[in-house]
Scaffold this motif. Structure first.
Motif, short mmCIF file in Angstrom:
data_model
loop_
_atom_site.label_atom_id
_atom_site.label_comp_id
_atom_site.label_asym_id
_atom_site.label_seq_id
_atom_site.Cartn_x
_atom_site.Cartn_y
_atom_site.Cartn_z
N SER A 140 0.83 -1.21 0.00
CA SER A 140 0.00 0.00 0.00
C SER A 140 0.86 1.26 0.00
O SER A 140 0.59 2.22 -0.73
CB SER A 140 -0.92 -0.01 1.22
N LYS A 141 1.92 1.25 0.79
CA LYS A 141 2.81 2.41 0.86
C LYS A 141 3.55 2.63 -0.46
O LYS A 141 3.75 3.77 -0.89
CB LYS A 141 3.80 2.24 2.01
N LEU A 142 3.95 1.53 -1.10
CA LEU A 142 4.62 1.65 -2.40
C LEU A 142 3.67 2.22 -3.45
O LEU A 142 4.06 3.03 -4.28
CB LEU A 142 5.15 0.29 -2.86
N THR A 143 2.41 1.78 -3.40
CA THR A 143 1.40 2.29 -4.33
C THR A 143 1.21 3.79 -4.16
O THR A 143 0.97 4.52 -5.13
CB THR A 143 0.06 1.56 -4.13
N ASN A 144 1.36 4.26 -2.93
CA ASN A 144 1.18 5.69 -2.64
C ASN A 144 2.45 6.50 -2.85
O ASN A 144 2.48 7.69 -2.54
CB ASN A 144 0.68 5.87 -1.21
N GLY A 145 3.52 5.84 -3.37
CA GLY A 145 4.70 6.59 -3.78
C GLY A 145 5.85 6.63 -2.79
O GLY A 145 6.74 7.47 -2.91
N SER A 146 5.86 5.74 -1.80
CA SER A 146 6.96 5.74 -0.83
C SER A 146 8.25 5.24 -1.48
O SER A 146 8.24 4.58 -2.52
CB SER A 146 6.60 4.84 0.36
N ASN A 147 9.38 5.53 -0.81
CA ASN A 147 10.69 5.11 -1.32
C ASN A 147 10.80 3.59 -1.29
O ASN A 147 10.61 2.95 -0.25
CB ASN A 147 11.79 5.74 -0.46
N GLU A 148 11.12 2.98 -2.44
CA GLU A 148 11.15 1.52 -2.56
C GLU A 148 12.19 0.88 -1.63
O GLU A 148 11.88 -0.09 -0.93
CB GLU A 148 11.45 1.12 -4.00
#
Length: 350
Positions: A327-335
């Motif tokens: 979910s956090k990756l989908t929202n643009g967080s640092n991979e």
């Protein structure tokens, strides 16, 4: 043969050779559509009467929704009329209300010309146009609402075909005006048959092609049953395997799949709970080699949730961690940060 005809033939041949295989092997008729027997049989009956309703095609990507309606329009109108009778729009690009009010409405209200005698002899040529709205679930609610009136007002000379992945995103008043056709994921046998046909037609050297279907099964699994993506991967692999057979390892590399040995070693580091080793291994064997965090998450999901013999509580906790990071990756967080966080949190569950 005249020089003009020779030049035209050469141009057609070059165009065919440089064409993406997805387009080159797109079904030319309803008989070429795979795994959608119910939908095809209903559409064939509609072809016999030439009285199509408004249609709504929905289902997973790569299952033949767009190919089916394009194949049907070719059987309806033939090559001469198809350009003037068909308007195809990608609603994800042209999704606002102004498109409905201008482009779609202007085409819908156009009076159609009479087909030639030759066209009438070869094709049904019904007295209406067809507007194809691909990815209609990306249209705004206002645009969908505006489309309702256009569908009703010009239904005598225009039919609509809405195509989407998620039918729940189509507003009820619009969906109720259409006959729904559900496109299911392709049957593995049919998909493999199509991929083998393309391989044979393109003279591809595929590993174990005549022995078993493991290569094609792996290809479909990587593409999640999406035949379009499978064909694209096969074409990409053919361009990088000129000096030998196309292997599953080559497909994995092109698709960004992390090698199993890397995942196994990573899981070993996680189970040992050595934080420094986890960080060092991740940086050297995943981040620096360019593998995406999403690919790692998917493969860890398969390892822990599907293939693991761990207890239910452990699987539930891992599932929550995977869901949260995804979910956090989908929202643009640092991979990189999110991936390290995930791995360290899983290690605390041991």
């Amino acid at each position: 043969m005249s020089s003009l005809n020779k030049r035209q033939k050469l141009n057609d041949s070059n165009s065919n050779n440089t064409q993406p295989w997805v387009e080159k092997y797109r079904p030319k008729s309803l008989d070429d559509v795979y795994s959608q027997d119910h939908t095809v049989s209903v559409l064939k009956k509609n072809l016999q009467t030439s009285n199509l309703p408004h249609m709504l095609f929905y289902g997973p990507p790569g299952t033949g929704k767009t190919s089916t309606i394009l194949a049907m329009t070719k059987e309806l109108y033939g090559p001469n009329l198809i350009n003037s009778r068909i308007l195809e729009l990608n609603a994800s690009d042209e999704r606002g209300i102004n498109i409905v009010r201008k482009k779609i409405k202007n085409f819908a209200k156009l009076i159609i010309s009479k087909p030639s005698k030759d066209d009438l002899e070869k094709y049904p040529c019904p007295p209406y146009k067809i507007i194809i709205l691909d990815e209609a679930d990306s249209m705004t609610s206002d645009a969908q609402s505006a489309l309702r009136r256009t569908m009703e007002k010009y239904s005598n000379i225009t039919r609509f075909c809405l195509i989407c992945n998620y039918v729940t995103r189509i507003i009820d008043p619009l969906a109720s005006r259409c006959t729904k056709f559900r496109f299911k994921s392709l049957n593995n046998d049919n998909a493999i048959e199509r991929l083998k046909f393309i391989s044979k037609n393109e003279n591809l050297n595929v590993e174990n092609d005549e022995i078993n279907n493991d290569f094609y099964k792996n290809l479909l699994q990587i593409a999640n049953g999406d035949l379009r993506r499978s064909i694209t991967l096969l074409q990409s692999a053919s361009n990088f395997s000129l000096d030998g057979p196309i292997t599953s390892a080559r497909i994995d590399e092109l698709a960004g799949i992390v090698p199993d040995v890397v995942i196994t070693n990573l899981v070993d580091k996680i189970s040992n709970k050595n934080l420094n080793e986890i960080i060092e291994f991740t940086n050297n064997n995943i981040v620096k080699l360019g593998y995406s965090a999403s690919a790692v998450i998917l493969q860890l999901h398969d390892y822990y949730i599907i293939n693991s013999n761990s207890d239910t509580k452990f699987k539930n906790n891992v599932s929550y961690l995977l869901f949260d990071i995804d979910s956090k990756l989908t929202n643009g967080s640092n991979e990189n940060i999110q991936l390290i966080t995930l791995l360290l949190n899983i290690s605390q569950l041991y």
